[in-house]
Write an enzyme that holds these catalytic residues in place. Structure first.
Site, PDB file in Angstrom:
ATOM      1  N   TYR A  29      22.321 -29.318  11.156  1.00 47.54           N
ATOM      2  CA  TYR A  29      22.485 -29.010   9.733  1.00 47.54           C
ATOM      3  C   TYR A  29      22.797 -30.273   8.946  1.00 47.54           C
ATOM      4  O   TYR A  29      22.147 -30.573   7.934  1.00 47.54           O
ATOM      5  CB  TYR A  29      23.597 -27.978   9.549  1.00 47.54           C
ATOM      6  CG  TYR A  29      23.930 -27.701   8.094  1.00 47.54           C
ATOM      7  CD1 TYR A  29      23.150 -26.812   7.341  1.00 47.54           C
ATOM      8  CD2 TYR A  29      25.010 -28.331   7.471  1.00 47.54           C
ATOM      9  CE1 TYR A  29      23.441 -26.563   6.007  1.00 47.54           C
ATOM     10  CE2 TYR A  29      25.305 -28.082   6.139  1.00 47.54           C
ATOM     11  CZ  TYR A  29      24.519 -27.205   5.407  1.00 47.54           C
ATOM     12  OH  TYR A  29      24.804 -26.973   4.089  1.00 47.54           O
ATOM     13  N   ILE A  71      24.467 -19.599  -3.804  1.00 47.74           N
ATOM     14  CA  ILE A  71      24.173 -20.630  -4.798  1.00 47.74           C
ATOM     15  C   ILE A  71      22.832 -20.369  -5.464  1.00 47.74           C
ATOM     16  O   ILE A  71      22.686 -20.527  -6.681  1.00 47.74           O
ATOM     17  CB  ILE A  71      24.213 -22.029  -4.150  1.00 47.74           C
ATOM     18  CG1 ILE A  71      25.657 -22.391  -3.753  1.00 47.74           C
ATOM     19  CG2 ILE A  71      23.650 -23.084  -5.093  1.00 47.74           C
ATOM     20  CD1 ILE A  71      25.787 -23.681  -2.981  1.00 47.74           C
ATOM     21  N   LYS A  81      20.501 -32.189   6.070  1.00 46.11           N
ATOM     22  CA  LYS A  81      20.979 -32.420   4.712  1.00 46.11           C
ATOM     23  C   LYS A  81      21.037 -33.916   4.394  1.00 46.11           C
ATOM     24  O   LYS A  81      20.843 -34.323   3.238  1.00 46.11           O
ATOM     25  CB  LYS A  81      22.353 -31.778   4.511  1.00 46.11           C
ATOM     26  CG  LYS A  81      22.312 -30.244   4.491  1.00 46.11           C
ATOM     27  CD  LYS A  81      21.474 -29.719   3.336  1.00 46.11           C
ATOM     28  CE  LYS A  81      21.609 -28.210   3.172  1.00 46.11           C
ATOM     29  NZ  LYS A  81      20.819 -27.686   2.023  1.00 46.11           N
ATOM     30  N   ASN A  94      16.678 -25.037  -2.905  1.00 48.64           N
ATOM     31  CA  ASN A  94      18.017 -24.576  -2.529  1.00 48.64           C
ATOM     32  C   ASN A  94      18.057 -23.916  -1.159  1.00 48.64           C
ATOM     33  O   ASN A  94      19.124 -23.841  -0.546  1.00 48.64           O
ATOM     34  CB  ASN A  94      18.526 -23.589  -3.579  1.00 48.64           C
ATOM     35  CG  ASN A  94      19.721 -22.788  -3.095  1.00 48.64           C
ATOM     36  OD1 ASN A  94      20.843 -23.286  -3.034  1.00 48.64           O
ATOM     37  ND2 ASN A  94      19.483 -21.535  -2.715  1.00 48.64           N
ATOM     38  N   THR A 148      30.072 -18.667  -0.191  1.00 46.74           N
ATOM     39  CA  THR A 148      28.789 -18.051   0.123  1.00 46.74           C
ATOM     40  C   THR A 148      28.886 -17.413   1.508  1.00 46.74           C
ATOM     41  O   THR A 148      29.914 -17.499   2.181  1.00 46.74           O
ATOM     42  CB  THR A 148      27.659 -19.102   0.136  1.00 46.74           C
ATOM     43  OG1 THR A 148      27.888 -20.035   1.203  1.00 46.74           O
ATOM     44  CG2 THR A 148      27.594 -19.856  -1.182  1.00 46.74           C
ATOM     45  N   SER A 176      21.515 -30.569  -1.539  1.00 48.21           N
ATOM     46  CA  SER A 176      21.903 -31.129  -0.251  1.00 48.21           C
ATOM     47  C   SER A 176      23.278 -30.575   0.114  1.00 48.21           C
ATOM     48  O   SER A 176      23.519 -29.379  -0.046  1.00 48.21           O
ATOM     49  CB  SER A 176      21.883 -32.662  -0.317  1.00 48.21           C
ATOM     50  OG  SER A 176      22.235 -33.232   0.914  1.00 48.21           O
ATOM     51  N   SER A 177      24.187 -31.403   0.540  1.00 42.52           N
ATOM     52  CA  SER A 177      25.499 -30.914   0.979  1.00 42.52           C
ATOM     53  C   SER A 177      26.442 -32.089   1.153  1.00 42.52           C
ATOM     54  O   SER A 177      26.016 -33.236   1.367  1.00 42.52           O
ATOM     55  CB  SER A 177      25.365 -30.172   2.309  1.00 42.52           C
ATOM     56  OG  SER A 177      26.633 -29.927   2.896  1.00 42.52           O
TER      57      SER A 177
END
Length: 241
Positions: free
Chosen positions: A159, A21, A163, A94, A194, A145-146
């Site tokens: 993780y 990304i 986020k 990022n 990714t 973020s996610s």
């Protein structure tokens, strides 16, 4: 590129820019006339990207080799940016890392690493650059973020926690900077093609292209200063994985 032309161009900072990304966002911004500063842990991909941007867009990419889990290195990168003596038009936090784990089982070291890379690094760099951006009363901060920030799942562990913290941080930053002329946006991508999904066995068609996330980021930037996209959520067409 001569110094006069360089200082006439807009400047973006995109962390974690060597692949995925981050690299897609850098390419997108370069195509719209930005020079870019970035960091990553390894150099070969950055060298290739630097040459690509110069040849295709006449855009400059400068970088440092940084481990995002090391606070001191993030602070040094902040000084590197400020020493450019250029207005910061866009900051995209990022940099990220994913390691699966359950909160009850993850080692303290892994938990700290996930928080440092995915949350602390963004906070530290933003704080370092905010005085200059507030003085200019302009700029756009975009935090990647996610989907994990709003959808709990097994093995999300540290993780997802990091986020989620980044989303909350972004919302508060938005509230604080409304009157400073600085726009703030949280981007929440779902499963994207990714390195994080390498070895998953899923077909590429099941994942979003990183370039689509980059285009969404540009769409948020490419609005008048009177408008801000506060949050944007992207999911694969077939839904979460």
């Amino acid at each position: 590129m001569d110094s006069v032309n360089r200082f006439q161009r807009k400047l973006a900072v995109v962390t974690g820019g060597s692949r995925g990304i981050g690299a897609a966002i850098i390419r997108e911004l370069a195509s719209h006339g930005f020079d870019v500063l970035t960091y990553a842990r390894t150099e070969p991909d950055l060298i290739q990207l630097k040459n690509e941007l110069l040849n295709k867009f006449n855009a400059a990419l400068d970088y440092q080799l940084i481990n995002a889990s090391e606070q001191q290195q993030i602070e040094q990168f902040g000084l590197f940016i400020l020493n450019q003596n250029r207005k910061i038009d866009v900051l995209v936090n990022n940099a990220g890392m994913f390691k699966p784990g359950k909160i009850a089982d993850e080692s303290p070291a892994q938990f700290r690493e996930m928080m440092a890379v995915n949350f602390d690094s963004a906070c530290s760099l933003t704080k370092a650059l905010l005085p200059q951006m507030k003085l200019a009363k302009s700029g756009h901060i975009i935090n990647i973020s996610s989907i994990a920030a709003i959808t709990a799942y097994p093995a999300g562990g540290a993780y997802a926690t990091a986020k989620t913290a980044l989303l909350g941080y972004t919302r508060n930053l938005r509230a604080e900077l409304k009157t400073d002329g600085i726009r703030v946006t949280a981007v929440l991508p779902g499963a994207t093609h990714t390195d994080s999904w390498a070895g998953s066995g899923l077909p590429e068609s099941r994942l979003m292209p990183a370039e689509d996330v980059a285009k969404a980021v540009w769409a948020c930037i490419d609005l008048s200063e009177r408008t801000v996209v506060e949050e944007i959520l992207l999911r694969p067409q077939l839904g979460d994985i």
